[in-house]
Scaffold this motif. Structure first.
Motif, PDB file in Angstrom:
ATOM      1  N   ARG A   1     -11.905  -7.784   7.162  1.00  0.00           N
ATOM      2  CA  ARG A   1     -11.143  -8.642   6.237  1.00  0.00           C
ATOM      3  C   ARG A   1     -11.377  -8.220   4.785  1.00  0.00           C
ATOM      4  NH1 ARG A   1     -12.553 -12.891   9.991  1.00  0.00           N
ATOM      5  NH2 ARG A   1     -14.376 -13.445   8.728  1.00  0.00           N
ATOM      6  N   ARG A   2     -12.625  -7.845   4.470  1.00  0.00           N
ATOM      7  CA  ARG A   2     -12.909  -7.409   3.105  1.00  0.00           C
ATOM      8  C   ARG A   2     -12.195  -6.103   2.768  1.00  0.00           C
ATOM      9  NH1 ARG A   2     -19.471  -8.603   3.007  1.00  0.00           N
ATOM     10  NH2 ARG A   2     -19.318 -10.871   2.697  1.00  0.00           N
ATOM     11  N   LEU A   3     -12.153  -5.180   3.719  1.00  0.00           N
ATOM     12  CA  LEU A   3     -11.484  -3.904   3.480  1.00  0.00           C
ATOM     13  C   LEU A   3      -9.989  -4.090   3.258  1.00  0.00           C
ATOM     14  CD1 LEU A   3     -13.252  -1.502   6.006  1.00  0.00           C
ATOM     15  CD2 LEU A   3     -13.568  -1.650   3.542  1.00  0.00           C
ATOM     16  N   ARG A   4      -9.392  -5.052   3.950  1.00  0.00           N
ATOM     17  CA  ARG A   4      -7.959  -5.318   3.769  1.00  0.00           C
ATOM     18  C   ARG A   4      -7.654  -5.724   2.328  1.00  0.00           C
ATOM     19  NH1 ARG A   4      -7.030  -9.283   8.959  1.00  0.00           N
ATOM     20  NH2 ARG A   4      -7.390  -7.743  10.604  1.00  0.00           N
ATOM     21  N   VAL A   5      -8.558  -6.480   1.709  1.00  0.00           N
ATOM     22  CA  VAL A   5      -8.355  -6.920   0.334  1.00  0.00           C
ATOM     23  C   VAL A   5      -8.763  -5.837  -0.657  1.00  0.00           C
ATOM     24  CG1 VAL A   5      -8.998  -8.646  -1.406  1.00  0.00           C
ATOM     25  CG2 VAL A   5      -8.659  -9.335   0.986  1.00  0.00           C
ATOM     26  N   LEU A   6      -9.866  -5.151  -0.375  1.00  0.00           N
ATOM     27  CA  LEU A   6     -10.373  -4.127  -1.283  1.00  0.00           C
ATOM     28  C   LEU A   6      -9.408  -2.958  -1.423  1.00  0.00           C
ATOM     29  CD1 LEU A   6     -12.657  -3.008  -3.031  1.00  0.00           C
ATOM     30  CD2 LEU A   6     -13.701  -2.070  -0.939  1.00  0.00           C
ATOM     31  N   GLY A   7      -8.716  -2.613  -0.355  1.00  0.00           N
ATOM     32  CA  GLY A   7      -7.809  -1.469  -0.399  1.00  0.00           C
ATOM     33  C   GLY A   7      -6.768  -1.559  -1.500  1.00  0.00           C
ATOM     34  N   PRO A   8      -5.932  -2.615  -1.537  1.00  0.00           N
ATOM     35  CA  PRO A   8      -4.943  -2.724  -2.620  1.00  0.00           C
ATOM     36  C   PRO A   8      -5.566  -2.783  -4.012  1.00  0.00           C
ATOM     37  CG  PRO A   8      -4.425  -4.237  -0.828  1.00  0.00           C
ATOM     38  CD  PRO A   8      -5.790  -3.684  -0.541  1.00  0.00           C
ATOM     39  N   VAL A   9      -6.745  -3.424  -4.146  1.00  0.00           N
ATOM     40  CA  VAL A   9      -7.417  -3.499  -5.447  1.00  0.00           C
ATOM     41  C   VAL A   9      -7.795  -2.105  -5.936  1.00  0.00           C
ATOM     42  CG1 VAL A   9      -9.487  -4.314  -6.648  1.00  0.00           C
ATOM     43  CG2 VAL A   9      -8.277  -5.840  -5.081  1.00  0.00           C
ATOM     44  N   LEU A  10      -8.381  -1.307  -5.041  1.00  0.00           N
ATOM     45  CA  LEU A  10      -8.789   0.046  -5.422  1.00  0.00           C
ATOM     46  C   LEU A  10      -7.585   0.922  -5.736  1.00  0.00           C
ATOM     47  CD1 LEU A  10     -11.132   1.980  -5.802  1.00  0.00           C
ATOM     48  CD2 LEU A  10     -11.049   2.503  -3.354  1.00  0.00           C
ATOM     49  N   LEU A  11      -6.511   0.797  -4.965  1.00  0.00           N
ATOM     50  CA  LEU A  11      -5.295   1.560  -5.228  1.00  0.00           C
ATOM     51  C   LEU A  11      -4.730   1.221  -6.601  1.00  0.00           C
ATOM     52  CD1 LEU A  11      -2.881   3.355  -4.469  1.00  0.00           C
ATOM     53  CD2 LEU A  11      -1.914   1.394  -3.243  1.00  0.00           C
ATOM     54  N   ALA A  12      -4.586  -0.060  -6.904  1.00  0.00           N
ATOM     55  CA  ALA A  12      -4.030  -0.476  -8.190  1.00  0.00           C
ATOM     56  C   ALA A  12      -4.926  -0.041  -9.344  1.00  0.00           C
ATOM     57  CB  ALA A  12      -3.842  -1.994  -8.203  1.00  0.00           C
ATOM     58  N   ALA A  13      -6.244  -0.169  -9.168  1.00  0.00           N
ATOM     59  CA  ALA A  13      -7.175   0.220 -10.230  1.00  0.00           C
ATOM     60  C   ALA A  13      -7.085   1.721 -10.510  1.00  0.00           C
ATOM     61  CB  ALA A  13      -8.597  -0.164  -9.837  1.00  0.00           C
ATOM     62  N   GLY A  14      -6.959   2.528  -9.450  1.00  0.00           N
ATOM     63  CA  GLY A  14      -6.846   3.966  -9.639  1.00  0.00           C
ATOM     64  C   GLY A  14      -5.595   4.350 -10.417  1.00  0.00           C
ATOM     65  N   LEU A  15      -4.465   3.732 -10.080  1.00  0.00           N
ATOM     66  CA  LEU A  15      -3.223   4.020 -10.798  1.00  0.00           C
ATOM     67  C   LEU A  15      -3.315   3.568 -12.253  1.00  0.00           C
ATOM     68  CD1 LEU A  15      -0.592   2.997  -8.090  1.00  0.00           C
ATOM     69  CD2 LEU A  15      -1.388   5.290  -8.659  1.00  0.00           C
ATOM     70  N   LEU A  16      -3.956   2.413 -12.485  1.00  0.00           N
ATOM     71  CA  LEU A  16      -4.112   1.908 -13.846  1.00  0.00           C
ATOM     72  C   LEU A  16      -4.974   2.844 -14.687  1.00  0.00           C
ATOM     73  CD1 LEU A  16      -3.777  -0.357 -15.959  1.00  0.00           C
ATOM     74  CD2 LEU A  16      -5.778  -1.463 -14.946  1.00  0.00           C
TER      75      LEU A  16
ATOM     76  N   LEU B   1       0.831  -1.205   0.000  1.00  0.00           N
ATOM     77  CA  LEU B   1       0.000   0.000   0.000  1.00  0.00           C
ATOM     78  C   LEU B   1       0.867   1.257   0.000  1.00  0.00           C
ATOM     79  CD1 LEU B   1      -2.773  -0.988   2.579  1.00  0.00           C
ATOM     80  CD2 LEU B   1      -3.123  -0.576   0.144  1.00  0.00           C
ATOM     81  N   ALA B   2       1.877   1.285   0.867  1.00  0.00           N
ATOM     82  CA  ALA B   2       2.760   2.453   0.947  1.00  0.00           C
ATOM     83  C   ALA B   2       3.567   2.628  -0.327  1.00  0.00           C
ATOM     84  CB  ALA B   2       3.688   2.319   2.155  1.00  0.00           C
ATOM     85  N   PHE B   3       3.842   1.522  -1.035  1.00  0.00           N
ATOM     86  CA  PHE B   3       4.598   1.592  -2.279  1.00  0.00           C
ATOM     87  C   PHE B   3       3.918   2.534  -3.271  1.00  0.00           C
ATOM     88  CE2 PHE B   3       7.210  -0.081  -5.688  1.00  0.00           C
ATOM     89  CZ  PHE B   3       8.320  -0.583  -5.029  1.00  0.00           C
ATOM     90  N   GLY B   4       2.574   2.501  -3.286  1.00  0.00           N
ATOM     91  CA  GLY B   4       1.849   3.343  -4.229  1.00  0.00           C
ATOM     92  C   GLY B   4       1.977   4.824  -3.945  1.00  0.00           C
ATOM     93  N   VAL B   5       2.274   5.192  -2.696  1.00  0.00           N
ATOM     94  CA  VAL B   5       2.409   6.600  -2.343  1.00  0.00           C
ATOM     95  C   VAL B   5       3.569   7.242  -3.106  1.00  0.00           C
ATOM     96  CG1 VAL B   5       2.773   8.212  -0.424  1.00  0.00           C
ATOM     97  CG2 VAL B   5       1.425   6.146  -0.073  1.00  0.00           C
TER      98      VAL B   5
END
Length: 473
Positions: free
Chosen positions: A335-350, A282-286
């Motif tokens: 648990r769902r938020l833990r998985v959704l977070g990286p997905v949303l971050l990656a999708a936004g950058l894409l 997650l921090a990598f995306g910052v």
């Protein structure tokens, strides 16, 4: 072992009430000043170079600061053992304040870089202390909100840094920005003896993990070199060297008695290693925030100050979303938020990479803002729950402090490596800024997407671990 936060609903009013407000200001303020300064100098540096010279040292400004932050977060346990909560915090704010004044008064670029290194040490210590001291400064029912407040400071700082730096740079005066940071540091430091518990000093002196620090510094240096050397082979060799050094760091810490991470991290089947990996991804995306002002200026023709605010959309999404996310307490929802977070971050950058154009019209540049906000929201959804998972991984106070301090180490280390990797991707462009921007955004999106897999692994091993406890195995 439970990796889920307490079921008792935390209350913001209690955290920011009279009893805990001072502690909250110190904990959050220590993280905030470090986060602001990650990008403050980047905004000021063009003006500083015009004043001081030393343009050849431009690229080392961020690297020196971030590596110093990583080193200091790794030494948090030693400072706590030697000085206690109050003493360690006073040392951190003193280092930060003095070095900020040194930056403001510097006569040459070399002195500025040394001062930035000391500033990074102070900022890293304060960041590590925030997550380590929260266990003694706040009751457990407020850990989720306290962690959310501190981690939101990374987002606020990444917004305020470019904005503050841009304002002073546009006025043509860069030195007063560091004076402002010194004043903030001194003000927070003055509160420390009155609002924090002193904490217990360790009976034995904690050794310095010298080899670990050497491996981390060398790995960061290798990635930084990869961003400036010419030729694909030289870049590949530098990256390979960095990966080998990081692998050596992991192997050494697993076998060494001088641990940065709690012993639970290395236990077979433990979810903690997956929690830290997810936090790191997650921090990598910052890291993309270091380059968004450049993309905004070159591709959309935005003025420097506007480009700085545009780049802060990720941090704003992180901070705003985190406030609401920290209110979620249900085990399944967490648990769902833990998985959704990286997905949303990656999708936004894409999506942001797909929206880039060589000559971006203003209306399309405006569309970038909600896309980047959504990417930052991915961090805000998952980060506070992952942080509490790490802090709740053990009942042992010493191991708990180590687990909490490691959150800051992982965050600082990931931002440092993310910035270096993005620099490598930027230099693959062959002269096209549009291609360079897409390499950075697509590359970071792929890396951040791996966080969904590590989050699923953390959830799965956490359930297995809890089932083993309940069955008595």
């Amino acid at each position: 072992m439970s990796l889920t936060p307490s079921s008792a609903p935390p209350v913001w009013r209690e955290l920011l009430g009279r009893e805990y407000l001072g502690a909250a200001i110190v904990l959050a303020g220590g993280v905030l000043v470090g986060a602001i300064n990650i990008y403050l100098a980047a905004s000021l540096l063009p003006t500083a170079v015009a004043d001081l010279g030393g343009a050849s040292f431009y690229a080392w400004n961020m690297t020196i600061y971030l590596v110093a932050m990583v080193i200091a977060t790794m030494l948090t346990g030693r400072f706590l053992s030697r000085w206690g909560n109050v003493g360690a915090y006073l040392l951190g704010f003193a280092m930060f304040t003095a070095s900020s004044m040194a930056c403001a008064l510097t006569p040459a670029m070399a002195v500025l870089l040394v001062s930035r290194g000391v500033q990074g040490l102070g900022a890293g210590l304060l960041s590590g202390l925030g997550f380590a001291v929260i266990r003694s400064a706040l009751p457990s029912r407020l850990w989720t909100r306290g962690t959310a407040l501190m981690s939101a400071m990374y987002g606020v700082g990444n917004f305020a840094g470019p904005a503050l730096g841009g304002l002073f740079a546009q006025a043509g005066s860069w030195r007063p920005a560091f004076v402002v940071m010194a004043v903030i540091g001194a003000g927070c430091g003055a509160l420390v003896p009155r609002v924090l518990p002193r904490g217990e000093r360790g009976a034995a002196r904690v050794p310095v993990p010298a080899l670990s620090l050497l491996l981390i510094t060398a790995a960061a240096g290798a990635v930084s070199v990869a961003g400036v050397v010419a030729g694909t082979l030289a870049k590949a060799l530098s990256v390979a060297a960095a990966l080998l050094l990081m692998a050596g760091f992991v192997v050494h810490k697993r076998r060494s008695g001088l641990r940065v991470f709690p012993r639970t991290t290395y236990r077979r089947g433990s979810p903690l290693k997956w929690v830290y990996l997810t936090l790191g991804l997650l921090a990598f995306g910052v890291a993309v925030e270091s380059f968004l002002p450049l993309f905004g200026q070159r591709l959309a023709g935005l003025p420097p100050l506007v480009a700085g605010f545009f780049a802060a959309a990720i941090s704003l999404g992180w901070s705003v979303t985190q406030i609401g996310s920290s209110s979620v307490t249900g085990h399944r929802a967490v648990r769902r938020l833990r998985v959704l977070g990286p997905v949303l971050l990656a999708a936004g950058l894409l999506v942001q990479g797909l929206l880039l154009r060589g000559d971006t019209p203003l209306w399309l540049a405006a569309v970038w803002v909600p896309v980047l906000f959504a990417a930052g929201a991915g961090i805000g959804l998952a980060y506070p729950h992952l942080s509490v998972a790490a802090m709740s991984s053990t009942q042992d106070p010493e191991e708990g402090g180590r687990a909490a301090a490691a959150i800051a180490t992982v965050t600082s280390l990931s931002i440092a490596f993310g910035t270096a990797v993005a620099g490598v991707l930027l230099n693959l462009d062959g002269g096209s800024m549009l291609d360079a921007a897409r390499y950075v955004l697509f590359g970071l999106a792929i890396i951040c997407a791996l966080g969904a897999l590590t989050a699923q692994a953390a959830n799965r091993t956490s359930r297995d671990d809890q089932a083993a406890i309940h069955s008595g195995t």
